[in-house]
Write a protein that holds these residues in place. Structure first.
Motif, PDB file in Angstrom:
ATOM      1  N   PHE A 205      67.597  44.256   4.144  1.00  0.00           N
ATOM      2  CA  PHE A 205      68.908  44.784   4.354  1.00  0.00           C
ATOM      3  C   PHE A 205      69.204  46.166   3.557  1.00  0.00           C
ATOM      4  CE2 PHE A 205      73.412  45.405   3.513  1.00  0.00           C
ATOM      5  CZ  PHE A 205      73.961  45.668   4.901  1.00  0.00           C
ATOM      6  N   SER A 206      68.980  46.192   2.386  1.00  0.00           N
ATOM      7  CA  SER A 206      69.007  47.383   1.541  1.00  0.00           C
ATOM      8  C   SER A 206      68.167  48.501   1.928  1.00  0.00           C
ATOM      9  CB  SER A 206      69.136  47.150   0.134  1.00  0.00           C
ATOM     10  OG  SER A 206      67.902  46.629  -0.207  1.00  0.00           O
ATOM     11  N   ALA A 207      66.621  48.252   2.255  1.00  0.00           N
ATOM     12  CA  ALA A 207      66.018  49.132   2.696  1.00  0.00           C
ATOM     13  C   ALA A 207      66.271  49.728   3.937  1.00  0.00           C
ATOM     14  CB  ALA A 207      64.334  48.253   2.745  1.00  0.00           C
ATOM     15  N   ALA A 208      66.887  48.927   4.955  1.00  0.00           N
ATOM     16  CA  ALA A 208      67.032  49.204   6.260  1.00  0.00           C
ATOM     17  C   ALA A 208      68.454  50.274   6.123  1.00  0.00           C
ATOM     18  CB  ALA A 208      67.634  48.243   7.134  1.00  0.00           C
ATOM     19  N   THR A 209      69.287  50.141   5.175  1.00  0.00           N
ATOM     20  CA  THR A 209      70.092  51.104   5.162  1.00  0.00           C
ATOM     21  C   THR A 209      69.894  52.326   4.496  1.00  0.00           C
ATOM     22  OG1 THR A 209      71.977  48.945   4.439  1.00  0.00           O
ATOM     23  CG2 THR A 209      72.440  51.199   3.693  1.00  0.00           C
ATOM     24  N   ALA A 210      68.863  52.398   3.619  1.00  0.00           N
ATOM     25  CA  ALA A 210      68.276  53.525   3.281  1.00  0.00           C
ATOM     26  C   ALA A 210      67.773  54.112   4.206  1.00  0.00           C
ATOM     27  CB  ALA A 210      67.424  53.190   1.897  1.00  0.00           C
ATOM     28  N   ALA A 211      66.855  53.456   5.095  1.00  0.00           N
ATOM     29  CA  ALA A 211      66.186  54.110   6.232  1.00  0.00           C
ATOM     30  C   ALA A 211      67.304  54.890   7.215  1.00  0.00           C
ATOM     31  CB  ALA A 211      65.275  52.930   7.028  1.00  0.00           C
ATOM     32  N   TYR A 212      68.323  53.929   7.416  1.00  0.00           N
ATOM     33  CA  TYR A 212      69.288  54.493   8.605  1.00  0.00           C
ATOM     34  C   TYR A 212      70.097  55.635   8.042  1.00  0.00           C
ATOM     35  CZ  TYR A 212      68.391  50.654  12.048  1.00  0.00           C
ATOM     36  OH  TYR A 212      67.959  49.989  12.808  1.00  0.00           O
ATOM     37  N   LEU A 213      70.215  55.774   6.928  1.00  0.00           N
ATOM     38  CA  LEU A 213      70.709  56.935   5.865  1.00  0.00           C
ATOM     39  C   LEU A 213      70.067  58.127   6.156  1.00  0.00           C
ATOM     40  CD1 LEU A 213      72.342  55.274   2.964  1.00  0.00           C
ATOM     41  CD2 LEU A 213      73.841  56.540   4.792  1.00  0.00           C
ATOM     42  N   GLU A 214      68.648  57.897   5.942  1.00  0.00           N
ATOM     43  CA  GLU A 214      67.809  58.910   5.904  1.00  0.00           C
ATOM     44  C   GLU A 214      67.550  59.392   7.568  1.00  0.00           C
ATOM     45  OE1 GLU A 214      64.581  61.497   4.952  1.00  0.00           O
ATOM     46  OE2 GLU A 214      65.998  60.428   3.770  1.00  0.00           O
ATOM     47  N   ARG A 215      67.831  58.747   8.479  1.00  0.00           N
ATOM     48  CA  ARG A 215      67.867  58.950   9.970  1.00  0.00           C
ATOM     49  C   ARG A 215      69.054  59.862  10.264  1.00  0.00           C
ATOM     50  NH1 ARG A 215      63.511  56.887  12.596  1.00  0.00           N
ATOM     51  NH2 ARG A 215      64.716  57.215  14.896  1.00  0.00           N
ATOM     52  N   GLY A 216      70.038  59.895   9.367  1.00  0.00           N
ATOM     53  CA  GLY A 216      70.914  60.996   9.537  1.00  0.00           C
ATOM     54  C   GLY A 216      72.442  60.093  10.065  1.00  0.00           C
ATOM     55  N   LEU A 217      72.439  58.716   9.869  1.00  0.00           N
ATOM     56  CA  LEU A 217      73.838  58.033  10.150  1.00  0.00           C
ATOM     57  C   LEU A 217      74.629  57.780   9.112  1.00  0.00           C
ATOM     58  CD1 LEU A 217      71.610  56.917  12.104  1.00  0.00           C
ATOM     59  CD2 LEU A 217      72.721  54.611  12.060  1.00  0.00           C
ATOM     60  N   ASP A 218      75.864  57.917   9.082  1.00  0.00           N
ATOM     61  CA  ASP A 218      76.733  57.905   7.935  1.00  0.00           C
ATOM     62  C   ASP A 218      76.721  56.521   7.484  1.00  0.00           C
ATOM     63  OD1 ASP A 218      78.552  56.084   9.410  1.00  0.00           O
ATOM     64  OD2 ASP A 218      79.517  57.709  10.273  1.00  0.00           O
ATOM     65  N   LEU A 219      77.421  56.262   6.555  1.00  0.00           N
ATOM     66  CA  LEU A 219      77.198  54.806   5.548  1.00  0.00           C
ATOM     67  C   LEU A 219      77.860  53.619   6.471  1.00  0.00           C
ATOM     68  CD1 LEU A 219      76.299  53.425   2.963  1.00  0.00           C
ATOM     69  CD2 LEU A 219      78.516  53.943   1.965  1.00  0.00           C
ATOM     70  N   GLY A 220      78.790  53.935   6.947  1.00  0.00           N
ATOM     71  CA  GLY A 220      79.403  52.599   7.604  1.00  0.00           C
ATOM     72  C   GLY A 220      78.578  52.104   8.910  1.00  0.00           C
ATOM     73  N   GLU A 221      78.092  53.164   9.407  1.00  0.00           N
ATOM     74  CA  GLU A 221      77.001  52.857  10.662  1.00  0.00           C
ATOM     75  C   GLU A 221      76.024  52.347  10.313  1.00  0.00           C
ATOM     76  OE1 GLU A 221      76.341  52.112  14.751  1.00  0.00           O
ATOM     77  OE2 GLU A 221      78.235  52.479  13.692  1.00  0.00           O
ATOM     78  N   ALA A 222      75.199  53.036   9.089  1.00  0.00           N
ATOM     79  CA  ALA A 222      73.928  52.465   8.437  1.00  0.00           C
ATOM     80  C   ALA A 222      74.030  50.983   8.074  1.00  0.00           C
ATOM     81  CB  ALA A 222      73.588  53.277   7.196  1.00  0.00           C
ATOM     82  N   LEU A 223      75.115  50.423   7.651  1.00  0.00           N
ATOM     83  CA  LEU A 223      75.210  49.159   7.099  1.00  0.00           C
ATOM     84  C   LEU A 223      75.093  48.391   8.456  1.00  0.00           C
ATOM     85  CD1 LEU A 223      78.106  49.467   4.369  1.00  0.00           C
ATOM     86  CD2 LEU A 223      75.608  49.149   4.073  1.00  0.00           C
ATOM     87  N   ARG A 224      76.051  48.643   9.505  1.00  0.00           N
ATOM     88  CA  ARG A 224      75.950  47.914  10.715  1.00  0.00           C
ATOM     89  C   ARG A 224      74.839  47.788  11.264  1.00  0.00           C
ATOM     90  NH1 ARG A 224      80.549  50.731  10.051  1.00  0.00           N
ATOM     91  NH2 ARG A 224      82.675  49.623  10.384  1.00  0.00           N
ATOM     92  N   MET A 225      73.880  49.014  11.240  1.00  0.00           N
ATOM     93  CA  MET A 225      72.761  48.769  11.987  1.00  0.00           C
ATOM     94  C   MET A 225      71.619  48.239  11.136  1.00  0.00           C
ATOM     95  SD  MET A 225      72.604  50.645  14.760  1.00  0.00           S
ATOM     96  CE  MET A 225      70.946  51.275  15.067  1.00  0.00           C
ATOM     97  N   ALA A 226      71.722  48.166   9.892  1.00  0.00           N
ATOM     98  CA  ALA A 226      70.964  47.341   8.938  1.00  0.00           C
ATOM     99  C   ALA A 226      71.208  45.835   9.090  1.00  0.00           C
ATOM    100  CB  ALA A 226      71.237  47.570   7.515  1.00  0.00           C
ATOM    101  N   ASP A 227      72.531  45.424   9.299  1.00  0.00           N
ATOM    102  CA  ASP A 227      72.781  43.980   9.562  1.00  0.00           C
ATOM    103  C   ASP A 227      72.199  43.469  10.907  1.00  0.00           C
ATOM    104  OD1 ASP A 227      74.804  41.602   8.806  1.00  0.00           O
ATOM    105  OD2 ASP A 227      75.525  42.226  10.763  1.00  0.00           O
ATOM    106  N   ASP A 228      72.371  44.403  11.890  1.00  0.00           N
ATOM    107  CA  ASP A 228      71.877  43.848  13.393  1.00  0.00           C
ATOM    108  C   ASP A 228      70.109  43.799  13.233  1.00  0.00           C
ATOM    109  OD1 ASP A 228      74.024  43.879  14.405  1.00  0.00           O
ATOM    110  OD2 ASP A 228      73.917  45.906  15.286  1.00  0.00           O
ATOM    111  N   PHE A 229      69.599  44.789  12.381  1.00  0.00           N
ATOM    112  CA  PHE A 229      68.373  44.703  12.293  1.00  0.00           C
ATOM    113  C   PHE A 229      67.762  43.467  11.535  1.00  0.00           C
ATOM    114  CE2 PHE A 229      64.626  45.774   9.307  1.00  0.00           C
ATOM    115  CZ  PHE A 229      63.601  46.184  10.269  1.00  0.00           C
ATOM    116  N   VAL A 230      68.404  43.107  10.401  1.00  0.00           N
ATOM    117  CA  VAL A 230      67.982  41.858   9.612  1.00  0.00           C
ATOM    118  C   VAL A 230      68.111  40.802  10.396  1.00  0.00           C
ATOM    119  CG1 VAL A 230      68.292  40.568   7.520  1.00  0.00           C
ATOM    120  CG2 VAL A 230      68.048  43.004   7.294  1.00  0.00           C
ATOM    121  N   ARG A 231      69.371  40.608  11.303  1.00  0.00           N
ATOM    122  CA  ARG A 231      69.664  39.604  12.188  1.00  0.00           C
ATOM    123  C   ARG A 231      68.390  39.290  13.045  1.00  0.00           C
ATOM    124  NH1 ARG A 231      74.206  40.548  13.365  1.00  0.00           N
ATOM    125  NH2 ARG A 231      75.442  39.229  11.817  1.00  0.00           N
TER     126      ARG A 231
END
Length: 253
Positions: A205-231
């Motif tokens: 989850f934390s790694a996916a958050t970092a990856a989505y931030l690197e891809r240009g998402l804002d923090l809130g969206e990165a957390l939501r996308m990371a949650d979906d990814f891990v699920r």
């Protein structure tokens, strides 16, 4: 695009730095890694930990930063107050945008930290962090608030939020996560999956958050996308751990 994991080594490949690198790769981000500790563990238990000397953690970080223009990083198992302080100093030095996964206890129950670890996190690393991603047990230690309900988690998030933004992940809250960003609280609804393939979920989850931030998402969206990814990685998991490559149609046996 690239991201850095600063974490421990799980030889079973399910958690720690190997899970982080898999997650980065699955999300199209080049992954670098600084190892903070070697462990003898598998999905079921931890039998030994050999921390890396803090000076060598610093040397690894210096050499990575000498060669790679890292912006986003995540920390996992740091184990000791001394390693926390060393990493915090390098985060400041290099201006890293860091996601802190405050790894303290393995899912199997083994302790993954020692001494004044929590105090060092609060004093040195969290003030440098973009966000911290504790589970309920870790949030209790960081806030000194027992958490049995979402309301308890919100109170704990406000305490932790005095140091940095926070998401208290939902594995022990019926699938709901509590997010605090810039003082604003949101409850992210979700459902727990009936699966044993959860080893390494916090790391991923934390790694996916970092990856989505690197891809240009804002923090809130990165957390939501990371949650979906891990699920979905849990849903398609195997051998007690996640399958980070679920979206690519690859299901290693």
């Amino acid at each position: 695009m690239l991201a850095l994991s600063i974490a421990g080594f799980d030889p079973s490949g399910g958690a720690g730095i190997l899970a982080d690198i898999k997650t980065f790769s699955a999300l199209g981000v080049y992954g670098a890694g600084v190892i903070t500790a070697l462990t003898a563990q598998n999905v079921g238990r931890v039998s030994g930990i050999m921390p890396v000397p803090p000076g060598f953690v610093e040397e690894q970080l210096d050499l990575v930063m000498e060669d790679l223009p890292v912006v986003h990083a995540k920390t996992g198992m740091l184990y000791s107050a001394e390693i926390v302080e060393a990493v915090a100093e390098k985060v400041r030095e290099y201006g890293l945008r860091v996601i802190v996964d405050p790894v303290m206890v393995a899912a199997s129950g083994g302790e993954l930290s020692e001494g004044n670890f929590v105090r060092a996190l609060r004093r040195h690393l969290l003030p440098e962090a973009l966000i911290v991603t504790p589970n309920v047990a870790e949030a209790e230690r960081l806030s000194d608030i027992p958490i049995g309900t979402v309301d308890d988690a919100i109170r704990a998030a406000r305490v932790i939020g005095e140091l940095c933004d926070v998401i208290i992940t939902g594995g022990h809250l019926g699938g709901r996560s509590v997010i605090l960003i810039d003082g604003d609280v949101e409850v992210l609804e979700g459902k727990l999956l009936d699966s044993r393939n959860t080893h390494g979920s916090g790391c991923s989850f934390s790694a996916a958050t970092a990856a989505y931030l690197e891809r240009g998402l804002d923090l809130g969206e990165a957390l939501r996308m990371a949650d979906d990814f891990v699920r979905e990685a849990i849903r398609h998991g195997h051998h007690g751990t996640l399958n980070q490559f679920w979206m690519h149609g690859r299901y290693p046996e």
